[in-house]
Design an enzyme around this catalytic site. Structure first.
Site, PDB file in Angstrom:
ATOM      1  N   TYR A  93      44.572  58.641  59.700  1.00 45.19           N
ATOM      2  CA  TYR A  93      43.385  58.592  59.254  1.00 45.19           C
ATOM      3  C   TYR A  93      43.116  57.319  58.579  1.00 45.19           C
ATOM      4  CZ  TYR A  93      38.695  60.093  59.152  1.00 45.19           C
ATOM      5  OH  TYR A  93      37.031  59.854  59.360  1.00 45.19           O
ATOM      6  N   ARG A 157      28.878  54.397  64.675  1.00 52.01           N
ATOM      7  CA  ARG A 157      28.911  54.002  63.322  1.00 52.01           C
ATOM      8  C   ARG A 157      30.505  54.441  62.687  1.00 52.01           C
ATOM      9  NH1 ARG A 157      23.752  54.945  63.885  1.00 52.01           N
ATOM     10  NH2 ARG A 157      23.970  57.061  63.273  1.00 52.01           N
ATOM     11  N   LYS A 175      40.522  63.184  62.222  1.00 48.26           N
ATOM     12  CA  LYS A 175      40.179  64.166  61.416  1.00 48.26           C
ATOM     13  C   LYS A 175      40.688  65.425  61.791  1.00 48.26           C
ATOM     14  CE  LYS A 175      35.575  62.482  60.251  1.00 48.26           C
ATOM     15  NZ  LYS A 175      34.133  62.471  59.958  1.00 48.26           N
TER      16      LYS A 175
END
Length: 225
Positions: A93, A157, A175
């Site tokens: 991540y 975004r 995630k």
């Protein structure tokens, strides 16, 4: 709570145990002579994977290695993550996933074996065929592995990096890996999804290797209709 880690059974296809597959199971599955003879324990597998991970020269190379490992040996991947979470979390991540997203179309073929299903891609021009897309996904996974959780992005975004389009798939993938490691979710029942509705980023529209649809994003009114 740790994620569910499965061991092999002669009556069921083993869940990626690799060189730890017992002799009896190899015999039952007609694998004699098709793999090296040694039967390793999981600690030996982890040591080898950790050695390979640390041999990579950049964090992006480590990301690619870990993605391939996850798609070929799910057990080993999560054992490695759980045993080295502080070291690996910044790779699967943030911050490394940001670079991975920016380069996603360039590294995609090296993240998993050909035709491996590692998420759902829903392009704007196929929204009317969503039923067929979902059915294709169901047919690609083992019976009973119905997703229990999804993370969805449209790539517009991403981590302050702007509009990455389809390249944003790295976010739901990352995630869900953290959710599995932290909450003990079954990794086989997690589904990352990207809504490929185009991108307003000229960098990707002009990139000959970009894998998303090549058009600017529709406005909200167009999407709602």
């Amino acid at each position: 709570m740790a994620p569910s880690i499965q061991t092999a059974s002669p009556t069921k296809k083993p869940l990626s145990v690799g060189t730890a597959l017992p002799y009896a199971t190899r015999t039952a599955m007609h694998l004699k002579g098709l793999v090296p003879s040694a039967v390793e324990d999981f600690s030996a597998q982890e040591a080898r994977a950790r050695e390979q991970l640390r041999s990579k020269g950049t964090d992006l190379e480590k990301y690619i290695f870990l993605s391939w490992l996850r798609n070929t040996n799910l057990n080993l991947f999560y054992r490695l993550v759980l045993g080295n979470l502080k070291e690996i979390a910044p790779i699967i991540y943030t911050p490394t996933v940001g670079q991975a997203c920016q380069e996603f179309s360039h590294i995609y073929p090296f993240l998993a074996p050909p035709n491996a299903v590692d998420g759902l891609y829903v392009p704007l021009n196929e929204v009317d065929n969503i039923g067929e897309i979902i059915q294709n996904y169901k047919e690609s996974i083992p019976e009973g592995d119905v997703p229990e959780i999804t993370v969805i992005t449209d790539g517009s975004r991403i981590l302050g990096l702007g509009d990455l389009g389809m390249n944003g798939m790295g976010i739901p993938v990352g995630k869900l890996q953290l959710y599995v490691a932290a909450a003990g979710l079954d990794p086989r029942r997690c589904l990352p999804i990207v809504l490929d509705f185009g991108t307003d980023n000229p960098k990707y529209l002009e990139d000959p290797l970009y894998l998303g649809i090549r058009q600017k994003r529709p406005d909200d009114a167009e999407v709602s209709t």
